[in-house]
Design an enzyme around this catalytic site. Structure first.
Site, PDB file in Angstrom:
ATOM      1  N   ASP A 486      21.780  14.085 -18.052  1.00 10.40           N
ATOM      2  CA  ASP A 486      22.800  13.455 -17.226  1.00 10.40           C
ATOM      3  C   ASP A 486      23.273  14.453 -16.168  1.00 10.40           C
ATOM      4  O   ASP A 486      23.018  15.661 -16.271  1.00 10.40           O
ATOM      5  CB  ASP A 486      23.976  13.026 -18.117  1.00 10.40           C
ATOM      6  CG  ASP A 486      24.836  11.940 -17.485  1.00 10.40           C
ATOM      7  OD1 ASP A 486      24.524  11.494 -16.367  1.00 10.40           O
ATOM      8  OD2 ASP A 486      25.837  11.542 -18.123  1.00 10.40           O
ATOM      9  N   GLU A 489      21.697  15.260 -10.640  1.00 11.96           N
ATOM     10  CA  GLU A 489      21.299  14.990  -9.247  1.00 11.96           C
ATOM     11  C   GLU A 489      21.115  16.258  -8.401  1.00 11.96           C
ATOM     12  O   GLU A 489      20.292  16.186  -7.464  1.00 11.96           O
ATOM     13  CB  GLU A 489      22.324  14.054  -8.589  1.00 11.96           C
ATOM     14  CG  GLU A 489      22.276  12.628  -9.068  1.00 11.96           C
ATOM     15  CD  GLU A 489      22.764  12.479 -10.507  1.00 11.96           C
ATOM     16  OE1 GLU A 489      22.206  11.648 -11.240  1.00 11.96           O
ATOM     17  OE2 GLU A 489      23.692  13.210 -10.903  1.00 11.96           O
ATOM     18  N   ASP A 565      25.715   4.592 -14.173  1.00 17.73           N
ATOM     19  CA  ASP A 565      27.034   3.985 -14.419  1.00 17.73           C
ATOM     20  C   ASP A 565      27.178   2.650 -13.702  1.00 17.73           C
ATOM     21  O   ASP A 565      27.945   2.493 -12.743  1.00 17.73           O
ATOM     22  CB  ASP A 565      28.128   4.945 -13.964  1.00 17.73           C
ATOM     23  CG  ASP A 565      28.068   6.272 -14.706  1.00 17.73           C
ATOM     24  OD1 ASP A 565      27.385   6.340 -15.741  1.00 17.73           O
ATOM     25  OD2 ASP A 565      28.678   7.241 -14.224  1.00 17.73           O
TER      26      ASP A 565
END
Length: 834
Positions: A486, A489, A565
């Site tokens: 997670d 990015e 999300d």
């Protein structure tokens, strides 16, 4: 002065109003100062186009076409993929390719074309390069699938090639009708420059390429997009981004962007991949047909990058062949262990290990299958990666062993950010080995993430990947069976500006050196590689289970992804399907959404419809934010529990089919969940169908995506399809209206299909859907011998009607070898099972 757009302003309010607000504000200022110092300032620029052709030199698989101010290398591989590289760009180095560039097709010919240009002719494809630098990709029959206009570069004035005499502007001068790209409706400007293109010129400058496709073409892919799966007119950014909360259709970009387009038209299907990891945009415009007037407006695509090489691959053929060629180029998809194809429960906010026990016990008491339970950052000590909060989880290895005995495995979140805390084991180890990203002055780049002030490993360095992979030993010792990446990015909280690292941050980039402008989009991919290779080295006898929020082309080699999300709401439900189909067409077949949405409390109906959709997707997982509602099926009332239990049992029954699809994805590159046009790409009505999908070749799933719906219209492909609930037959192509009560969503089976399912005794049986008289059907069963690396057994079956009987034949054997259950009856046929 701080310039903020609307998203920055919203993020500022959200972040600065929290306890991390001051740190995130300071981090944003640091990032801005770092970029002011570390990035070159953009001064006057000069545009350049290739200019007129000067000649061509043959090479294996094609050749190099030389122009006045550039050069283009065209190479066709033995598998039929086409590589085009401008200004000396080569296929390697590349983060997308699995290994060395494939061998060239030695039978390819480079020959003069009729317009003064050149063409490369192969068995599967012809590439025609005009005298001005336009590139056409044609079928062997001469039909143009794609026309790339001459590219344009913007380079510093006075830089390479700027000292020659003014160019003649011939290809793109206003009004000359040449091939030059047009900007704001005006033909190409005159260009100063001289000398042939060569070397790596253009890799530091911005560039743009405009392309034309058929008027009837439809665009798909570009990674994970909330709008789609068909991509409408508009601009799509190529920059992996945490949207800063939740997202719905229309929010773009998201976590996993890829410069991979799949273009489907009557003339044929092709995939184009621009192998460039810099920030960029792809602007799409669908064409318009002239309704018989002969004045079609072709579809258009503009690809614009802020730097890096102009190089791209094109693969042509039917969709199945295209995705197989893409997998051959970028790597076969990893096969998840069979347990990962079951149902997963996750939540940000498990209080302690006793709550975990209570949740798992709830599933067992209700006889609900649960393959895995995921622990989010709240199980970590102060949100620090590779730690455990022993006050709330005093015996995590014992808990993991206890759950595993009952058939449930634990999966751990892993974030890349390491708390910048001397005395912390991970930070001290990393600092000692100099693994963290540094700025242009040589200082560690500091950001703010969940543990507070943090540093970031440079996964583009093989040495750092090796170090990071070894850290997963701690996760395995705690009893985890898989990992979930997670925030990669990567994310660094910011009160304003982009929530990521400074663009000037320095990266190894496999020893070539560069900055975050080039490394940003491949950061999650390189982290996935580090985790996968680390798990493989630590437990070589097991297939690693890993999925990642971010990544890039080639992520499938290491695992899958998920929606991120997604907002709780009916729009979020629709976006979930778009993401899975889009990722599959970009080469990542294993993915799924957060059932119920990440952010809110879904209504019982919304939760159930999401649950039913996800039960037919590769990754079947519930998940929610810490302040969102719970996601256990019994929390939504008895009716929802009953219907969710039915969906769970059906998923368990279909597990042999999902295992088969996973191995077929590795062998062929085909996604598990496919658009309904997969086998019928010339059916225009199917190309526009976005509310249903094929699960493999056998099943068509039509989820309910609208509130209150108890019936829904379904677009059928060609052939006979059986409603799996009623057995009633329907003929396609065409549209039918089917019942969709709360208890189920419509699922149809293709006539003649063989679907391997779990029998009542736990063995495999064959569910055979009655074939159409005079037509053969069939299917495949892949028997996974375990979660290791032993080669699976593949069994193929053929079906047909003979004398009123359904005949099932196994390849290479006299009998099917498995129990057979025939389903589906057409009104005029009353077959008997044999």
């Amino acid at each position: 002065m701080i310039n903020m757009d609307a998203r920055d302003l919203v993020r500022s309010v959200k972040v600065v109003g929290t306890a991390r607000g001051l740190r995130s504000l300071r981090s944003a200022w640091r990032r801005r100062r770092s970029d002011a110092v570390g990035l070159p300032r953009r001064g006057p620029e000069r545009a350049r186009v290739p200019g007129p052709v000067r000649g061509a030199d043959p090479q294996p698989g094609g050749g190099v076409v030389r122009f006045a101010r550039s050069s283009l290398r065209v190479r066709v591989t033995a598998g039929g993929a086409v590589f085009c590289g401008w200004d000396g760009a080569e296929p390697e180095p590349s983060y997308a390719l699995e290994g060395p560039c494939p061998d060239a097709d030695e039978r390819v010919r480079l020959e003069p074309d009729t317009d003064g240009g050149w063409r490369v002719v192969s068995e599967r494809v012809t590439v025609a390069v005009s005298r001005t630098g336009a590139v056409e990709v044609r079928t062997p029959g001469g039909v143009v699938l794609r026309r790339d206009l001459p590219p344009r570069w913007w380079e510093p004035a006075g830089g390479p090639g700027a000292d020659g005499a003014p160019g003649n502007g011939g290809d793109g001068a206003p009004g000359n009708g040449g091939d030059g790209p047009r900007v704001n409706g005006v033909g190409g400007a005159q260009v100063n420059g001289s000398g042939p293109g060569g070397g790596a010129r253009g890799q530091a400058g911005r560039w743009e390429q405009r392309s034309q496709v058929a008027a009837d073409a439809r665009f798909f892919g570009l990674g994970g997009r909330a709008s789609g799966p068909r991509l409408r007119d508009g601009s799509y950014r190529l920059w992996n981004t945490d949207p800063g909360g939740s997202f719905e259709p229309g929010d773009d970009p998201l976590y996993l962007t890829m410069p991979v387009q799949l273009v489907v038209a009557d003339a044929g299907t092709h995939l184009v991949f621009h192998d460039n990891s810099w920030d960029g945009t792809v602007t799409l415009r669908e064409g318009e047909e002239g309704a018989g007037s002969g004045h079609d407006r072709p579809g258009g695509c503009r690809t614009r990058m802020e730097g890096g090489p102009l190089r791209y691959w094109v693969i042509v053929g039917p969709p199945a062949r295209v995705l197989q060629g893409w997998a051959a180029l970028t790597g076969a998809p990893a096969v998840p262990p069979s347990w990962a194809l079951g149902y997963h429960h996750a939540r940000w906010g498990f209080g302690d290990q006793e709550e975990v026990r209570r949740v798992v016990a709830g599933y067992r008491e209700r006889d609900l299958p649960l393959s895995a339970l995921h622990l989010d950052i709240d199980h970590l000590a102060g949100n620090r990666v590779f730690t455990v909060d022993t006050a709330r989880f005093p015996d995590l290895p014992g808990l993991a062993a206890e759950l595993r005995r009952g058939g449930t495995r634990l999966v751990s979140i892993v974030d890349p950010a390491v708390k910048a805390e001397p005395g912390g084991a991970v930070y001290d180890s990393g600092s000692a080995q100099d693994v963290f990203v540094r700025d242009s002055r040589g200082r560690e780049v500091r950001g703010v993430v969940w543990p507070g002030e943090a540093v970031f490993p440079d996964f583009t360095d093989p040495r750092v990947r090796k170090w990071w992979g070894g850290l997963y030993a701690e996760r395995l010792e705690q009893g985890f069976a898989g990992v979930w990446h997670d925030m990669n990015e990567p994310v660094s909280f910011a009160a304003f500006g982009e929530p990521t690292l400074p663009r000037s941050a320095r990266h190894a980039l496999e020893g070539r050196g560069g900055d975050h402008r080039e490394a940003h989009n491949v950061y999650g991919l390189a982290m996935a590689r580090a985790g996968y290779e680390g798990l493989l080295e630590l437990r070589p006898e097991e297939r690693p289970f890993l999925f990642s929020r971010s990544g890039w082309a080639g992520l499938q080699r290491y695992g899958g992804s998920w929606s991120g999300d997604v907002a709780t709401g009916w729009a979020g439900l629709r976006a979930s399907l778009s993401l899975v189909l889009g990722l599959g067409l970009s080469g990542v077949p294993y993915s799924g959404p957060d059932v119920g949405g990440f952010t809110g409390s879904p209504s019982p109906e919304l939760y159930l419809r999401w649950f039913q959709l996800a039960s037919y997707l590769p990754l079947f997982r519930t998940h929610s934010a810490i302040r969102a509602g719970r996601r256990e099926p019994w929390e939504f009332g008895e009716q929802v529990l009953t219907h969710a239990a039915a969906a769970l049992r059906e998923r368990r029954r279909l597990l042999p089919y999902f295992v088969t699809l996973a191995h077929e994805a590795r062998r062929t590159g085909a996604p598990y969940a496919r658009p309904v046009w997969w086998r019928w790409p010339k059916d225009r009505a199917l190309r526009d169908c976005e509310d249903a999908f094929l699960l493999g070749d056998a099943l068509l799933v039509a989820p309910v995506l609208e509130e209150g719906a108890v019936r829904r219209s379904v677009r059928l492909p060609r052939g006979r399809w059986y409603d799996t609930a009623t057995g009633r037959a329907y003929e396609g192509p065409g549209r039918v209206v089917l019942d969709a009560p709360l208890s189920r969503v419509p699922v149809l089976a293709r006539a003649g299909a063989v679907v391997p399912v779990a029998g009542a005794d736990g063995g495999v049986e064959l569910e055979v859907w009655t074939p159409v008289r005079g037509r053969e059907g069939g299917g495949t069963l892949v028997l996974d011998p375990g979660d290791g690396w032993d080669g699976p057994e593949t069994v193929r079956f053929a079906t047909r009607l003979r004398g009123g009987e359904v005949v099932v034949e196994r390849e290479g054997a006299a009998e099917p070898g498995y129990p057979v259950r025939v389903r589906g009856r057409a009104p005029e046929e009353r077959p008997r099972q044999r």
